[in-house]
Enzyme design. Structure first.
Site, mmCIF file in Angstrom:
data_model
loop_
_atom_site.group_PDB
_atom_site.id
_atom_site.type_symbol
_atom_site.label_atom_id
_atom_site.label_comp_id
_atom_site.label_asym_id
_atom_site.label_seq_id
_atom_site.Cartn_x
_atom_site.Cartn_y
_atom_site.Cartn_z
ATOM 1 N N ASP A 71 0.836 -1.192 0.000
ATOM 2 C CA ASP A 71 0.000 0.000 0.000
ATOM 3 C C ASP A 71 0.877 1.249 0.000
ATOM 4 O O ASP A 71 1.647 1.484 0.930
ATOM 5 C CB ASP A 71 -0.885 -0.034 1.250
ATOM 6 C CG ASP A 71 -1.843 1.131 1.284
ATOM 7 O OD1 ASP A 71 -2.602 1.276 0.326
ATOM 8 O OD2 ASP A 71 -1.805 1.899 2.256
ATOM 9 N N THR A 104 -3.163 5.085 -4.090
ATOM 10 C CA THR A 104 -2.168 5.858 -3.362
ATOM 11 C C THR A 104 -0.783 5.720 -3.973
ATOM 12 O O THR A 104 0.040 6.611 -3.840
ATOM 13 C CB THR A 104 -2.119 5.434 -1.894
ATOM 14 O OG1 THR A 104 -2.029 4.023 -1.830
ATOM 15 C CG2 THR A 104 -3.344 5.891 -1.164
ATOM 16 N N THR A 105 -0.548 4.581 -4.623
ATOM 17 C CA THR A 105 0.742 4.426 -5.293
ATOM 18 C C THR A 105 0.727 5.207 -6.606
ATOM 19 O O THR A 105 1.683 5.925 -6.911
ATOM 20 C CB THR A 105 1.025 2.941 -5.570
ATOM 21 O OG1 THR A 105 0.767 2.199 -4.392
ATOM 22 C CG2 THR A 105 2.462 2.731 -5.975
ATOM 23 N N ASP A 408 -9.000 -0.373 1.410
ATOM 24 C CA ASP A 408 -8.904 0.171 0.057
ATOM 25 C C ASP A 408 -10.089 -0.263 -0.786
ATOM 26 O O ASP A 408 -10.681 0.538 -1.511
ATOM 27 C CB ASP A 408 -7.602 -0.296 -0.614
ATOM 28 C CG ASP A 408 -6.419 0.533 -0.154
ATOM 29 O OD1 ASP A 408 -6.605 1.319 0.805
ATOM 30 O OD2 ASP A 408 -5.336 0.396 -0.732
#
Lengths: 540, 546
Positions: A71, A104-105, A408
């Site tokens: 994550d 988020t990446t 997520d």
């Protein structure tokens, strides 16, 4: 600021003859360079964890705990970066986590690519303000393109939502459990979304982690799950049908005054009385509780007094009341919301209408771990709905990662509830935006066209990285993908499983529009901010 | 893209470096436990910081005591512990297999195969292996004969300290002990709660004099010599409160003006306890166990009432006794009238409770409990270390027996399964045209590490034996008439290949499947890591800033 900045400062000094103005711009240039380099290195660090075949990071924290995660937000948070510009990227990832929960990446990787593009533009001598403005134009156009390629989502179509959740889960460590976790997250979010489906507050989903069994045994419980166990010391009941639940905030133990106190015994007969008094006191409390009809008692944790004593447990067991202690203060709200009961702060306030009702309250054990399950809660229609998820895993690391992944996935579903539009995954939208922007750039005048062109090019980083992480030849894949999109095949993307470029729409890899639009806006804004910084001043 | 310049407060390692470092750490762990695999595996002696010595052959125990530092190795150890918890046996195999898988994966990555391809291949191979074991190799046994159970226990024990001469005895003890715990009160069939097996270790005499005894042996003497040595029939009260002089709670102060009152107070203290004891005795109890203490001055009441009392009985014992005799543990005697009383329905019943001697210790024997029969396994051995190891071995054996009873599927042991799966996967790999082929082939090769290690530990020619074994399995899978050959494994005493199923070397299929699953899972978890960030300790950074 050591490294590039200090070197640059040295250069500035040597060019002193150039005059004051040029020294300042030299300094601004090096500051920008330093910031961009630092921020890009952060992006590089998380790059390899993008996509379904992304790698994991292992972080050993200050305390020596080991964390394995995929994550982006978690990696960056734990990485403890020091450069101030790099920190903005960490916050960027966190912002995406709050806004969309997923991607988020991607947001960091896109930001890194945009920074690289702006660096090239700076080197040719384009002014940072112009770059910044052009990027904003690029963003606006991109959002338009994305909007036009998205498809509306019907929230009643559960399968569609499950597909979106699976796409998010597939890139996680727990990918092999996606088939279980994806429908679970969809059901969880939909059940709290309410009938109007206006939005979903994820705080109404309670995830209880238990270190027992495997992730396969994770389940969704339409009711309440308590991490605490039923007090069994006095062989009290651990299973109650037709439960009436009282949530109390007072203690069933001998009272204490706030001040230092002592009871003075002057007579042997008084000893008897003291013992008897204690019994009577507790007994009265228990009888009062029993009188309201309650047969399950949830007791808030207290730091001043024992919540229960052996004696009170004994009494509770005798009158067949199940007791669960150590309820945390911050759990009270969720519990009272779920059970539709009112927390009772003092014995005087006890009354039957403050109790919650449920079909069954029982303690369930898995190996050495136990939880208390409350099911069949009778509800009134107007109150907010809540659900609990029992997450199980074989090790703490797996458990923590599963929790992050399921969060997520739930966020993805929440995004769809918020904004009911989906776009294909597999880097198809990134490529489409890139191709469309590149076309547009040719029509824009001067600097603008040039900068927007670079912006378009930078977005190719996602397909490139995705292919690279999947062990494919990135140049070949990206070129083919670009060709297909130029021919107007919007939905084509990288099929990581097959290792080729296919129609992603058919593969049913989808993601919410909101995730990508938010990622793109946040990344662009972060880049604009970094570009505008022309000096760093360290203060103490 | 090199990412220099990422200023992290700590060390950062990434790419191939971290992978190699992780693999090396895991292989190092595996090398430690390697020599303890199999019936002729050797033991480890572990000395901890305090100086306590543990001698063991049990992989889980070795790993637990190792205190591994490297984060990747820690992952491996955790997964092995998981195997120990879920299956109870096969921890050593998990570690060895996982390390071998990792070693081979790293080689593949070095020869320019992307780690994700290796991961995909391994996962595919793992699924295929488990499917193959379930569909082809496992033999379902509808009605498990006692013989099968004993054989499985023997297979597990054979690699342990109890393996040599006494395996018959201990295998039978393990089976008896598990069968005795059988309870079918839950709707979902029979349960065998292993936690209710009671083991008692007593030093002295040879291991072969260990036995399973009828009844419960409680390692606690009578509280007083004046109590009777035996009562029959016994009515047992289990108490969870103190039978010492009643003490006042904190915050209660006794202030006396008259010295004569002191005596009265003291008397009162004793009287309160005496009254409690009397209430229990009046309810009909003649055996009283308490988890807390009993005051010496209170003992006379028991003796007077012809009752046996034991103090400081552990909670674990209490629960088992409660389950067997039907007693209910009483934490308090208060009743709903605000007084104290003892309900006779709380008493447990047994035919007889008497004092006996084992070695020099006096113990209480509880015979013929009313609700559920209960057994005690008495382990004898020359020293403490030996007894501890015997207990661990027996626990492993009992969990194997439980697995057998739960699943009813058995496979042949002695490397037979690994060789068969390996051969199958090799064929499977050649059928596959994709890039995963190489990884699957390596997976197949890696499985052979188990028979190889078995042979090496038995001081046999590993190369020769494994080659023979593979030849046999290849024949079994190509020729349908020779299917029985697929149960062939190594005979480590003779150094030959034989049908291990007929020789009685069997294991529960679940255990084997879990070994492969956990080992693959561990290998993949480690393999997926391409970045290691070690943050500095907080204290250090604080100083560094100054």
């Amino acid at each position: 600021m050591d490294g590039p900045a200090s070197v640059a400062r040295g250069n500035g000094m040597s060019k002193e003859s150039d005059g004051f103005l040029s020294r300042v711009s030299e300094r601004a240039k090096s500051t920008r360079l330093g910031n961009i380099t630092a921020a890009r290195s952060v992006a590089d660090a998380v790059r390899t964890s993008l996509g379904p075949r992304g790698m994991d990071k292992m972080v050993q924290t200050e305390t020596g705990d080991v964390l394995v995660t995929n994550d982006g937000a978690t990696i960056l948070e734990k990485m403890n970066v020091q450069h101030p510009a790099a920190k903005t990227l960490v916050q960027l990832s966190k912002a995406q986590d709050i806004e969309a929960g997923d991607g988020t990446t991607s947001v960091v990787v896109i930001c890194g690519a945009l920074l690289e593009a702006s660096l090239e533009l700076l080197e040719i001598g384009i002014h940072p303000t112009i770059i910044s403005e052009c990027f904003q134009i690029g963003l606006d156009k991109s959002l338009g393109v994305l909007e036009s390629m998205s498809t509306p989502v019907d929230l009643e179509n559960r399968e569609e939502l499950v597909r979106a959740a699976s796409t998010s889960l597939n890139s996680k460590v727990v990918a092999q459990h996606a088939s279980l976790l994806a429908p679970l997250s969809v059901d969880a979010v939909l059940s709290i979304a309410g009938d109007e489906r206006q939005g979903a507050d994820l705080r109404n989903i309670r995830v209880v982690k238990k270190l027992a069994g495997t992730v396969d045994e994770t389940e969704l419980i339409p009711g309440l799950l308590l991490n605490q166990t039923a007090e069994s010391g006095a062989s009290g009941p651990t299973r109650i049908e037709k439960a009436k639940i009282a949530l109390i905030q007072f203690q069933l133990s001998p009272p204490k005054t706030d001040m230092e106190n002592s009871v003075v015994v002057q007579d042997y007969a008084a000893m008897d009385r003291i013992l008897k008094e204690e019994r009577t006191y507790i007994l009265q409390l228990v009888k009062k509780i029993k009188a309201t009809g309650a047969n399950v008692l949830l007791i808030q944790k207290s730091i001043l007094r024992d919540a229960v004593t052996d004696l009170s447990l004994h009494f509770l067991a005798k009158v067949k009341i199940m007791a669960v202690t150590d309820i945390e203060r911050d759990e009270i709200e969720f519990i009272s919301k779920t059970l539709d009961c009112v927390p009772i702060a003092s014995p005087e306030a006890l009354s039957a209408d403050k109790l919650g009702k449920a079909e069954l309250v029982e303690e369930v054990s898995f190996g050495s771990e136990k939880v208390v399950k409350v099911t069949g809660i009778s509800t009134t229609p107007d109150k907010p709905k809540t659900v609990s998820v029992l997450l199980r895993g074989s090790s703490q690391m797996v458990l923590d990662e599963a929790e992050r992944s399921i969060h997520d996935a739930m966020c993805v579903v929440r995004c769809l509830v918020k904004k009911r539009a989906m776009i294909p995954g597999g880097a198809a939208p990134e490529m489409e935006v890139s191709v469309q922007l590149a076309k547009l750039a040719k029509q824009l005048p001067g600097h603008q066209g040039f900068c927007v062109g670079k912006y378009a090019k930078a977005l190719e980083v996602i397909p490139y990285t995705l292919a690279e992480n999947a062990g494919l030849n990135p140049i070949e894949i990206v070129t083919e993908l670009r060709k297909l999109h130029a021919e107007g095949l919007q939905t084509y993307g990288i099929n990581v499983k097959k290792g080729t470029v296919t129609d992603i729409g058919e593969e049913q890899v989808v993601m919410p529009l909101l995730v990508f639009t938010s990622a793109l806006s946040l990344a662009t804004e972060a880049v604009r901010m970094i570009l505008k910084i022309d000096d760093i001043v360290m203060t103490r | 893209m090199a990412s220099q310049g990422l200023s992290v407060d700590g060390e950062r390692q990434h790419g191939q470096d971290v992978r190699t470092a992780n693999v090396t750490a895991c292989v190092a762990i595996s090398n430690i436990v390697k020599s303890s695999l199999g019936p002729v595996g050797l033991d480890k002696m572990l000395v901890d910081q305090v100086g306590d010595v543990t001698v063991t052959n049990d992989g889980a125990t070795i790993l637990k005591l190792l205190e591994v530092e490297h984060p990747a190795a820690k992952l491996l150890v955790e997964l092995a512990e998981q195997q120990d918890e879920e299956v109870g046996d096969g921890t050593t195999s998990v570690v060895i297999l996982a390390a071998e898988l990792l070693r081979r994966a790293n080689e593949l990555v070095r020869s320019r195969i992307h780690p994700t391809t290796v991961i995909a291949g391994y996962r595919l191979a793992m699924r295929e292996a488990c499917k193959y074991i379930k569909s082809t190799l496992a033999t379902p046994i509808d009605k498990l004969g006692r013989e099968a159970l004993v054989n499985a226990a023997k297979t597990s024990l054979s690699s342990k300290i109890l393996g040599s001469a006494e395996s018959d005895l201990f295998a039978n003890i393990a089976v008896d002990a598990v069968m005795a715990t059988k309870s079918s009160k839950k709707e979902d069939g029979e349960m065998y709660p292993l936690s209710s097996i009671h083991m008692l270790k007593a030093q002295g005499k040879s291991a072969s004099e260990s036995q399973i005894m009828q009844g419960y042996v409680l390692n606690a003497p009578r509280a007083s010599q004046s109590m009777p040595t035996s009562v029959s029939p016994a009515k047992i009260a289990l108490l969870g409160f103190d039978l010492r002089r009643a003490k006042m709670k904190m915050g209660v102060t006794v202030t006396l003006n008259n010295p004569e009152e002191i005596n009265k107070i003291q008397e009162k203290e004793i009287d309160l306890t005496a009254l409690r004891i009397q209430t229990v005795l009046n309810a009909g109890a003649n055996v009283i166990f308490t988890t807390k203490g009993i005051d010496d001055s209170a003992l006379k009441y028991f003796s007077g009432g012809n009752a046996i009392a034991c103090r400081r009985v552990t909670m674990k014992d209490m629960r088992r006794i409660a389950r067997a005799t039907g007693a209910t543990l009483q934490l308090n005697m208060a009743d709903l009238n605000g007084d104290e009383s003892f309900d006779p329905s709380m008493l447990g019943h047994a035919e007889e409770v008497y004092e006996d001697k084992i070695r020099d210790d006096t113990v209480m024997m509880i015979k013929g409990p009313k609700v559920q029969p209960i057994n005690t396994v008495l382990l004898r051995g020359p020293n403490e270390m030996m007894c501890d190891e015997m207990q661990r071995s027996l626990i492993d054996a009992t969990s194997v027996v439980k697995r057998m009873l739960d699943s009813n599927m058995v496979v042949a042991g002695g490397g037979a399964i690994e060789a068969a799966v390996s051969t199958h996967l090799e064929n499977f790999a050649t059928m596959l045209g994709s890039r995963e082929q190489l990884a699957i082939a390596e997976f197949a090769e890696a499985l052979l590490v188990i028979p190889k290690t078995l042979a090496v530990n038995a001081a046999k020619d590993a190369t020769d034996l494994v080659a023979k074994l593979r030849a046999v399995h290849s024949l079994a899978q190509s020729d349908p008439t020779k299917i029985s050959l697929s149960k062939c494994g190594l005979d480590l005493a003779e150094g030959a290949v034989r049908n291990n199923f007929n020789a009685g070397v069997i294991e529960p299929a679940v255990g084997k499947i879990k070994v492969i699953q956990f080992a693959t899972e561990a290998a993949l978890t480690v393999l997926r890591i391409d970045d290691l960030i070690k943050l500095n300790k907080k204290e250090n950074t604080g100083e560094a800033l100054e």
